[in-house]
Write a protein that holds these residues in place. Structure first.
Motif, PDB file in Angstrom:
ATOM      1  N   ARG A  86      44.550  39.347   4.526  1.00  0.00           N
ATOM      2  CA  ARG A  86      44.397  39.750   3.124  1.00  0.00           C
ATOM      3  C   ARG A  86      45.408  39.033   2.216  1.00  0.00           C
ATOM      4  NH1 ARG A  86      45.378  46.070   4.461  1.00  0.00           N
ATOM      5  NH2 ARG A  86      44.508  45.380   6.438  1.00  0.00           N
ATOM      6  N   ASP A 125      41.266  40.551   9.636  1.00  0.00           N
ATOM      7  CA  ASP A 125      42.125  41.599   9.085  1.00  0.00           C
ATOM      8  C   ASP A 125      41.234  42.546   8.284  1.00  0.00           C
ATOM      9  OD1 ASP A 125      44.201  43.050   7.930  1.00  0.00           O
ATOM     10  OD2 ASP A 125      44.650  41.527   6.438  1.00  0.00           O
ATOM     11  N   LEU A 126      40.280  41.945   7.537  1.00  0.00           N
ATOM     12  CA  LEU A 126      39.299  42.707   6.768  1.00  0.00           C
ATOM     13  C   LEU A 126      37.923  42.367   7.311  1.00  0.00           C
ATOM     14  CD1 LEU A 126      40.482  41.758   3.157  1.00  0.00           C
ATOM     15  CD2 LEU A 126      41.108  43.814   4.429  1.00  0.00           C
ATOM     16  N   ASP A 127      36.933  43.243   7.065  1.00  0.00           N
ATOM     17  CA  ASP A 127      35.554  42.834   7.309  1.00  0.00           C
ATOM     18  C   ASP A 127      34.922  42.508   5.953  1.00  0.00           C
ATOM     19  OD1 ASP A 127      34.712  45.287   6.176  1.00  0.00           O
ATOM     20  OD2 ASP A 127      34.627  46.267   8.136  1.00  0.00           O
ATOM     21  N   ILE A 129      32.800  43.882   4.057  1.00  0.00           N
ATOM     22  CA  ILE A 129      32.691  44.973   3.086  1.00  0.00           C
ATOM     23  C   ILE A 129      34.057  45.283   2.464  1.00  0.00           C
ATOM     24  CG2 ILE A 129      32.274  47.483   2.970  1.00  0.00           C
ATOM     25  CD1 ILE A 129      29.747  46.748   4.789  1.00  0.00           C
ATOM     26  N   GLN A 130      35.074  45.269   3.283  1.00  0.00           N
ATOM     27  CA  GLN A 130      36.437  45.473   2.753  1.00  0.00           C
ATOM     28  C   GLN A 130      36.846  44.310   1.864  1.00  0.00           C
ATOM     29  OE1 GLN A 130      38.213  45.803   6.578  1.00  0.00           O
ATOM     30  NE2 GLN A 130      37.736  47.972   6.821  1.00  0.00           N
ATOM     31  N   GLN A 145      45.088  44.312  -3.192  1.00  0.00           N
ATOM     32  CA  GLN A 145      44.648  45.282  -2.191  1.00  0.00           C
ATOM     33  C   GLN A 145      45.698  46.358  -1.961  1.00  0.00           C
ATOM     34  OE1 GLN A 145      45.515  45.874   1.282  1.00  0.00           O
ATOM     35  NE2 GLN A 145      43.854  47.371   1.406  1.00  0.00           N
ATOM     36  N   LEU A 174      20.734  49.470   5.334  1.00  0.00           N
ATOM     37  CA  LEU A 174      21.910  50.318   5.151  1.00  0.00           C
ATOM     38  C   LEU A 174      23.164  49.469   4.902  1.00  0.00           C
ATOM     39  CD1 LEU A 174      22.286  53.332   7.489  1.00  0.00           C
ATOM     40  CD2 LEU A 174      24.306  52.170   6.657  1.00  0.00           C
ATOM     41  N   MET A 175      23.266  48.337   5.613  1.00  0.00           N
ATOM     42  CA  MET A 175      24.406  47.442   5.415  1.00  0.00           C
ATOM     43  C   MET A 175      24.394  46.860   4.009  1.00  0.00           C
ATOM     44  SD  MET A 175      26.362  47.521   7.993  1.00  0.00           S
ATOM     45  CE  MET A 175      27.432  46.124   7.682  1.00  0.00           C
ATOM     46  N   LYS A 178      25.580  49.383   1.626  1.00  0.00           N
ATOM     47  CA  LYS A 178      27.029  49.506   1.717  1.00  0.00           C
ATOM     48  C   LYS A 178      27.722  48.387   0.941  1.00  0.00           C
ATOM     49  CE  LYS A 178      29.914  51.178   5.465  1.00  0.00           C
ATOM     50  NZ  LYS A 178      30.035  51.441   6.891  1.00  0.00           N
TER      51      LYS A 178
ATOM     52  N   LEU B 157      34.773  47.049  10.995  1.00  0.00           N
ATOM     53  CA  LEU B 157      34.895  48.500  10.888  1.00  0.00           C
ATOM     54  C   LEU B 157      33.792  49.137  10.057  1.00  0.00           C
ATOM     55  CD1 LEU B 157      38.734  48.570  10.476  1.00  0.00           C
ATOM     56  CD2 LEU B 157      37.452  49.566  12.365  1.00  0.00           C
ATOM     57  N   ASN B 158      32.915  48.297   9.486  1.00  0.00           N
ATOM     58  CA  ASN B 158      31.893  48.840   8.598  1.00  0.00           C
ATOM     59  C   ASN B 158      30.473  48.541   9.038  1.00  0.00           C
ATOM     60  OD1 ASN B 158      32.848  50.312   6.131  1.00  0.00           O
ATOM     61  ND2 ASN B 158      34.270  48.585   6.122  1.00  0.00           N
ATOM     62  N   ASN B 194      27.724  58.772   9.031  1.00  0.00           N
ATOM     63  CA  ASN B 194      29.037  58.113   9.200  1.00  0.00           C
ATOM     64  C   ASN B 194      28.977  56.646   8.792  1.00  0.00           C
ATOM     65  OD1 ASN B 194      29.797  60.500  10.309  1.00  0.00           O
ATOM     66  ND2 ASN B 194      30.706  59.626  12.168  1.00  0.00           N
ATOM     67  N   LEU B 195      27.801  56.027   9.020  1.00  0.00           N
ATOM     68  CA  LEU B 195      27.674  54.590   8.769  1.00  0.00           C
ATOM     69  C   LEU B 195      27.609  54.250   7.294  1.00  0.00           C
ATOM     70  CD1 LEU B 195      25.129  53.672  11.566  1.00  0.00           C
ATOM     71  CD2 LEU B 195      27.525  53.041  11.467  1.00  0.00           C
ATOM     72  N   THR B 196      27.257  55.220   6.457  1.00  0.00           N
ATOM     73  CA  THR B 196      27.134  54.924   5.030  1.00  0.00           C
ATOM     74  C   THR B 196      28.499  54.977   4.336  1.00  0.00           C
ATOM     75  OG1 THR B 196      26.709  57.241   4.526  1.00  0.00           O
ATOM     76  CG2 THR B 196      24.783  55.854   4.910  1.00  0.00           C
ATOM     77  N   LYS B 197      29.467  55.606   4.996  1.00  0.00           N
ATOM     78  CA  LYS B 197      30.799  55.689   4.367  1.00  0.00           C
ATOM     79  C   LYS B 197      31.547  54.376   4.555  1.00  0.00           C
ATOM     80  CE  LYS B 197      30.930  60.534   5.652  1.00  0.00           C
ATOM     81  NZ  LYS B 197      30.957  61.144   6.988  1.00  0.00           N
ATOM     82  N   ILE B 198      32.191  53.914   3.488  1.00  0.00           N
ATOM     83  CA  ILE B 198      32.957  52.673   3.597  1.00  0.00           C
ATOM     84  C   ILE B 198      34.296  52.964   4.269  1.00  0.00           C
ATOM     85  CG2 ILE B 198      34.194  50.891   2.285  1.00  0.00           C
ATOM     86  CD1 ILE B 198      31.855  50.776   0.405  1.00  0.00           C
ATOM     87  N   SER B 199      34.541  52.225   5.325  1.00  0.00           N
ATOM     88  CA  SER B 199      35.819  52.365   6.017  1.00  0.00           C
ATOM     89  C   SER B 199      36.795  51.410   5.329  1.00  0.00           C
ATOM     90  CB  SER B 199      35.588  52.000   7.480  1.00  0.00           C
ATOM     91  OG  SER B 199      36.788  51.980   8.161  1.00  0.00           O
ATOM     92  N   PRO B 200      37.879  51.928   4.732  1.00  0.00           N
ATOM     93  CA  PRO B 200      38.783  51.054   3.967  1.00  0.00           C
ATOM     94  C   PRO B 200      39.542  50.071   4.863  1.00  0.00           C
ATOM     95  CG  PRO B 200      39.691  53.270   4.093  1.00  0.00           C
ATOM     96  CD  PRO B 200      38.342  53.329   4.751  1.00  0.00           C
ATOM     97  N   ALA B 201      40.158  49.091   4.250  1.00  0.00           N
ATOM     98  CA  ALA B 201      40.950  48.105   4.988  1.00  0.00           C
ATOM     99  C   ALA B 201      41.892  48.834   5.941  1.00  0.00           C
ATOM    100  CB  ALA B 201      41.744  47.240   4.007  1.00  0.00           C
ATOM    101  N   LYS B 202      41.905  48.411   7.173  1.00  0.00           N
ATOM    102  CA  LYS B 202      42.688  49.126   8.193  1.00  0.00           C
ATOM    103  C   LYS B 202      44.175  48.812   8.081  1.00  0.00           C
ATOM    104  CE  LYS B 202      42.840  49.713  13.268  1.00  0.00           C
ATOM    105  NZ  LYS B 202      42.878  51.164  13.427  1.00  0.00           N
TER     106      LYS B 202
END
Lengths: 308, 222
Positions: A86, A125-127, A129-130, A145, A174-175, A178, B157-158, B194-202
Motif C-alpha cells: 500500500r 498486501d491489498l486485494d 477491492i481494497q 489508507q 456478486l464480485m 462488491k 480477502l474479498n 458474508n461474501l457481500t461484506k467488504i473485508s478492509p485492508a488487513k
C-alpha cells in the motif's frame, strides 16, 4: 466530474465508448511506445496500459502512460496488487496523478508463476477491492489508507476488470457488486466470444441495477488464428470460446484467418452494443495494435466524439 | 502441525563436509508424524551418509538420538553428552528445533537436514497440505473455517480473482480455488451474506511483517 478524463466525459454524455489496450515493451525502447501510440491515436477514447501483464517484466504502466499523454492520447494506467504494497501503490498514484493520468484500472494481478520471474515473492498486501476502496478514499475523502489527510488528492476515474465467465459463476456478479460498493466508476470485462453467456451475465447485472451505477465496457479481441482460438478456449482461465467461433476460424483456412478474426470481433461488437446496459467496448489487441483502427471503423465507431 | 521434508542427500553431505563425528538429532513430534525427521528417518539418513562416506573412503562416526521434542529446553537437555563428543550436529527437526539446539548449545555446529515447509495436516497417507499461515489475526470465523491467506494463492480477502476455472486455481489445475471452497462452505452454512461484506485492508503487522514475534504473558511468568 470525478477526474474529468475524456473517458469519463464520453461515458457521462451517454456516448458509446471505445477503449483500446497498449502493451508496453519488454525493454527501455521509447520508440515502440510512440509507434503504438500513433496507431491508436484517434480510434479510442482512452488506452489501457498494462502493468506487467502475465507477470512479465515490462516498461512501467505509469511511465508509459505519461509518454502517451505527451503524444496527445489519454491513458488508463493499470495497477495490480501483485508487486506493490500500500505504500508503493499510493506513492505511485500520487506520481501518476501529478503526471496527468486520470483513469486507473485496479486489478488483482496474474500470479507470478506465469511470468518470467516465477521465483519472485508476491505482495498482495491489498486485494483489488481494497485497492479500489483506497483509491476512492484518496480521491473523495482526501485521505491515505492510514487515514492521514492528503493536501492535493489524486483524482482518478476508477475502473476494474470483471470476468463474466470465470468460476464460480454465481459469485462473479456478486464480485462486481462488491467492486461497485468499493467505489468503481467503470468496468472492462474479460474478452467476450460467447455473446449468449455474456448477455445472461448482463441480465444478472441489470437485475442488481449495477449497470445504472457503473459503466460497463465489454471486452473484445480479434483472433489471429484457429490455434489462438483453441489456446484461449483451453488454456486461458476465465475465457469462453464457443465452438461456433472456432468453426468460423477453421472454415476460412489459414490465409484468411486474420481477416475472419477481425470480422468475428466486429460482429461481437455489433452484438454487445445491442445489449441493454453495455456502455462501450474495450478492444484488446495486444501486440497486434495495428488492427484496432480497422476494427473500430468496421464497427461504425469512427470518428470518436469530441467533448470539450 | 509443522510439516517438513528432508533435504536431498547431496546437500546434506555438502554441509557435513570433512567432519567425521556427527550426531543426527531427530524430533519425536511433528516431523516424526510427517515422516521427515523422526527416529526412523534419523536411522535411514545415518545409513545413507555412512554408505556415501564409505564409498568415498572417508568413513564417518554417527550417533543417533531423537528426543520427544526438539523445541523445548528440557527435551533437548538429553542430547548434552552426545553433542559434546560430536563435531557437527545434523538436526532433523523443523527450523525451531535447529535454533533451539543452537541456543542451548552455542558451542555446537548445528546444520538443518530438513526443510520446514508449512503448517498443515496429513490429508491422507503420504499427502500433506498447508492450512495456516500464522498471520496472527485469524479470519476463519468469516470464511466458513477455510483460510483465504493460505488456501488462496494470492491471499485475497474479498473473494476470488478472475483466474479460477472449474473450481481450480489459475496456478495449477491440481490446486483447489480457495474461494470456491469458501463459497461452497458458506452456501452449506447459509452464510453467503458474508461474501457481500467488504473485508478492509488487513493489518499484517500481527504477522511476520511486524518483525519477529513474541508473546509475553505476565500471568504465566514464575
Amino acid at each position: 466530474m470525478k477526474s474529468g478524463s475524456n473517458l469519463e466525459k464520453i461515458l457521462s454524455a451517454g456516448k458509446f465508448a471505445v477503449t483500446a489496450e497498449l502493451g508496453p515493451p519488454k525493454s527501455a525502447d521509447a520508440e515502440v511506445v510512440y509507434k503504438k501510440a500513433d496507431i491508436l491515436k484517434g480510434c479510442a477514447d482512452a488506452v489501457n496500459i498494462t502493468d506487467c501483464q502475465t507477470a512479465i517484466v515490462r516498461m512501467s504502466s505509469i511511465a508509459t502512460a505519461a509518454m502517451l499523454i505527451s503524444k496527445g492520447l489519454e491513458p488508463i494506467a493499470q495497477m495490480t496488487c501483485r508487486d506493490r504494497n500500500r505504500i508503493a501503490i499510493q506513492s505511485d498514484l500520487l506520481g501518476a496523478s501529478a503526471l496527468g493520468v486520470k483513469n486507473l484500472l485496479c486489478l488483482t494481478g496474474d500470479h507470478q508463476k506465469f511470468g518470467n520471474h516465477p521465483q519472485s515473492k508476491n505482495v498482495f498486501d491489498l486485494d483489488s477491492i481494497q485497492l479500489i476502496k483506497m483509491v476512492k478514499d484518496m480521491r473523495d475523502e482526501k485521505v491515505f489508507q492510514c487515514g492521514e489527510e492528503i493536501k492535493v488528492e489524486p483524482r482518478f476515474f476508477i475502473g476494474a476488470a470483471e470476468s463474466p465467465f470465470a468460476d464460480p459463476v454465481e459469485l462473479r456478479v456478486l464480485m462486481l457488486a462488491k467492486k461497485v460498493t468499493a467505489g468503481i466508476d467503470f468496468v472492462q470485462t474479460q474478452i467476450v466470444y460467447n455473446v449468449e453467456k455474456f448477455a445472461k451475465w448482463m441480465e444478472l447485472v441489470r437485475e442488481l441495477g449495477l449497470d445504472k451505477k457503473v459503466y460497463i465496457l465489454a471486452g473484445v479481441a480479434p483472433l489471429k488464428s484457429v490455434g489462438m482460438a483453441r489456446y484461449m478456449k483451453n488454456n486461458v482461465p476465465g475465457m469462453d470460446v464457443p465452438d461456433e467461433v472456432i468453426n468460423r476460424m477453421t472454415a476460412v483456412g489459414k490465409e484468411r484467418a486474420k481477416e475472419e478474426g477481425i470480422n468475428i470481433c466486429v460482429d461481437v461488437i455489433n452484438q454487445v452494443k445491442e445489449i441493454k446496459g453495455v456502455a462501450g467496448v474495450h478492444v484488446m489487441a495486444i501486440e497486434w495494435e495495428e488492427v484496432v483502427p480497422e476494427i473500430v471503423e468496421k464497427a461504425g465507431l469512427l470518428p470518436r466524439p469530441k467533448i470539450g | 502441525m509443522i510439516i517438513g521434508e528432508r533435504k536431498p542427500i547431496q546437500e546434506i553431505l555438502d554441509m557435513i563436509g570433512e567432519h567425521d563425528k556427527i550426531l543426527i538429532a531427530g524430533c519425536g513430534t511433528c516431523v516424526a508424524i510427517c515422516m521427515a525427521g523422526g527416529d526412523k528417518e534419523v536411522s535411514i539418513l545415518a545409513s545413507a551418509i555412512r554408505m556415501a562416506r564409505n564409498r568415498e573412503g572417508k568413513p564417518i562416526e554417527i550417533q543417533e538420538h531423537t528426543p520427544l521434542r526438539q523445541c523445548e529446553w528440557e527435551f533437548v537437555d538429553e542430547l548434552k553428552d552426545k553433542i559434546k563428543v560430536s563435531d557437527t550436529v545434523l538436526s532433523m527437526a523443523c527450523g525451531i528445533g535447529v535454533q533451539t539446539l543452537v541456543e542451548r548449545y552455542p558451542e555446537a555446529v548445528v546444520y538443518p537436514a530438513v526443510n520446514t515447509t508449512f503448517l498443515g495436516l496429513p490429508e491422507e497417507q503420504g499427502v500433506w497440505s498447508e492450512r495456516c499461515g500464522a498471520c496472527g489475526n485469524c479470519v476463519l470465523d468469516k470464511t466458513g473455517g477455510i483460510c483465504p491467506i493460505v488456501r488462496c494463492s494470492k491471499s485475497l480477502l474479498n473473494g476470488p480473482c478472475g483466474g479460477a476455472q472449474d473450481g481450480k486455481c489459475e496456478i495449477d489445475p491440481e490446486v483447489d480455488c480457495g474461494w470456491q471452497l469458501i463459497y461452497d462452505r458458506l452456501k452449506v452454512l447459509g452464510k453467503l451474506d458474508n461474501l457481500t461484506k467488504i473485508s478492509p485492508a488487513k493489518d499484517w503487522s500481527t504477522g511476520r511483517d511486524g518483525g519477529p514475534r513474541k508473546i509475553v504473558r505476565e500471568d504465566m511468568k514464575l
